[in-house]
Every structure is written in structure tokens, then in C-alpha cells.
Motif scaffolding. Structure first.
Motif, mmCIF file in Angstrom:
data_model
loop_
_atom_site.group_PDB
_atom_site.id
_atom_site.type_symbol
_atom_site.label_atom_id
_atom_site.label_comp_id
_atom_site.label_asym_id
_atom_site.label_seq_id
_atom_site.Cartn_x
_atom_site.Cartn_y
_atom_site.Cartn_z
ATOM 1 N N ALA A 40 68.084 -5.103 -1.413
ATOM 2 C CA ALA A 40 66.466 -4.453 -1.470
ATOM 3 C C ALA A 40 66.750 -3.111 -1.296
ATOM 4 C CB ALA A 40 65.793 -5.196 -0.500
ATOM 5 N N PHE A 41 67.795 -2.725 -0.208
ATOM 6 C CA PHE A 41 67.697 -1.199 -0.105
ATOM 7 C C PHE A 41 68.868 -0.553 -1.050
ATOM 8 C CE2 PHE A 41 69.765 2.486 2.102
ATOM 9 C CZ PHE A 41 68.748 2.828 2.939
ATOM 10 N N LEU A 42 69.907 -1.202 -1.130
ATOM 11 C CA LEU A 42 71.124 -0.560 -2.077
ATOM 12 C C LEU A 42 70.770 -0.143 -3.468
ATOM 13 C CD1 LEU A 42 73.940 -2.703 -0.670
ATOM 14 C CD2 LEU A 42 73.358 -0.290 -0.032
ATOM 15 N N LYS A 43 69.662 -1.071 -4.074
ATOM 16 C CA LYS A 43 69.314 -1.007 -5.382
ATOM 17 C C LYS A 43 68.725 0.446 -5.823
ATOM 18 C CE LYS A 43 64.678 -2.750 -5.450
ATOM 19 N NZ LYS A 43 63.741 -3.740 -6.133
ATOM 20 N N ARG A 44 68.556 1.214 -4.721
ATOM 21 C CA ARG A 44 67.806 2.437 -4.854
ATOM 22 C C ARG A 44 68.694 3.830 -5.167
ATOM 23 N NH1 ARG A 44 64.416 -0.859 -2.886
ATOM 24 N NH2 ARG A 44 62.247 -0.380 -2.311
ATOM 25 N N PHE A 45 70.154 3.129 -5.108
ATOM 26 C CA PHE A 45 70.904 4.243 -5.406
ATOM 27 C C PHE A 45 72.048 3.653 -6.372
ATOM 28 C CE2 PHE A 45 69.885 4.369 -0.855
ATOM 29 C CZ PHE A 45 69.642 5.961 -0.746
ATOM 30 N N ASN A 46 72.553 4.540 -7.226
ATOM 31 C CA ASN A 46 73.749 4.622 -8.159
ATOM 32 C C ASN A 46 74.912 4.561 -7.109
ATOM 33 O OD1 ASN A 46 71.882 3.906 -10.213
ATOM 34 N ND2 ASN A 46 72.199 5.938 -10.991
ATOM 35 N N THR A 47 76.095 3.899 -7.374
ATOM 36 C CA THR A 47 77.195 4.000 -6.331
ATOM 37 C C THR A 47 78.286 3.995 -7.382
ATOM 38 O OG1 THR A 47 75.981 2.641 -5.083
ATOM 39 C CG2 THR A 47 78.271 2.802 -4.564
#
Length: 160
Positions: free
Chosen positions: A132-139
Motif C-alpha cells: 500500500a506504500f511501495l506502490k507509490r514508487f517505481n523501483t
């Protein structure tokens, strides 16, 4: 979407990404980060848990060590089941500020673990960022050189 590239693939472009050291704590990928509550910053290593569907869970030893219970507004409760089969209830609180990849995210609902076993009871990691947090970033992950790159994406303002 996950893509795999050869080590020296010229199509890999990291401009616009924040470069961070990738730490492997007991073989668990983690980065440095912090939360700020009532003007006080709490920092540490935070695991990257792509198997979790929450935003951030603070590990129970870190919660106890920093007396985080009752420091943030409780907005609910969650029941969690770890991969080891342990089940426990946690308060969901509103975290005023999270610093991650040199960015600040505000008013994020997080959970405070009270687990006595499993990964959420780790003494070595402050907490775990979920999808729910990590999806806000391309990695982009460079395991060989132990770096990870993050760039905000179109999901920044999606609801938690």
C-alpha cells in the motif's frame, strides 16, 4: 509489473530516481527511513515487504523501545497473520510524517505490532513497508552493487 534486465543493459535509466543503499538484514531487503511524531524523528532500517498489503508496520521491539503506543491518533485496528502462522491484533494509527527515499509522505495509516514472534518481532528492523506504500514508487534494484532506486509515480495520491 516486474522486469528483469541484463546487468549492463543500456536501456536502464535511473535519472529522476533517488538512489539508496540496499541493506540485507538477515537476507531481508531494507532501506533507511524515518517517521516523525510530535516533532520527534524515529529512524532505522525498514524492510521492503512486497507480500504485505498494508502501508507500514512498525516492529514490536521498536514500538516498545520508543514508547510509540498512544503517541499517534488511533483510527482502527487490524488483525494480522504472519507467514509463520502467528495471529495478532494491532492498532492502526495515523502517522504524521514518513521520510522515504528523500520524500515526505504525510498522514499515513500505519500499524503498531505487538507480536512476540515472527518477523514483526524483529529486533534488527524498525518496521516493514508494504505494498500500500511501495506502490507509490517505481523501483529499480541493483542487487550486485546493493543499491535501490525509487521514483514517485502516478499512485502517489491514491488512497491507503
Amino acid at each position: 509489473m516486474i522486469r528483469f534486465y541484463d546487468e549492463n543493459d543500456p536501456s536502464i535509466e535511473v535519472s529522476g530516481y533517488e538512489k539508496m543503499k540496499l541493506h540485507l538484514i538477515d537476507n531481508y531487503p531494507a532501506v533507511e527511513g524515518s517517521i516523525t511524531v510530535n516533532g520527534k524523528e524515529y529512524s532505522g532500517y525498514f524492510g521492503l515487504d512486497s507480500g504485505a498489503d498494508d502501508a507500514l508496520t512498525i516492529a514490536s521491539p521498536y514500538v516498545r523501545k520508543n514508547s510509540l503506543v498512544n503517541t499517534m491518533k488511533t483510527i482502527g485496528k487490524a488483525t494480522a497473520q504472519g507467514s509463520d502462522g502467528s495471529v495478532y491484533e494491532m492498532p492502526v494509527v495515523l502517522c504524521p510524517s514518513i521520510t522515504f527515499a528523500h520524500k515526505f509522505l504525510y498522514n499515513v495509516p500505519i500499524t503498531l505490532s505487538s507480536s512476540t514472534e515472527g518477523i514483526d518481532a524483529s529486533e534488527k528492523i524498525a518496521g516493514f513497508f508494504g505494498n500500500a506504500f511501495l506502490k507509490r514508487f517505481n523501483t529499480i534494484i541493483d542487487f550486485k552493487n546493493q543499491f535501490i532506486y525509487f521514483k514517485l509515480n502516478k499512485h502517489l495520491y491514491s488512497e491507503f
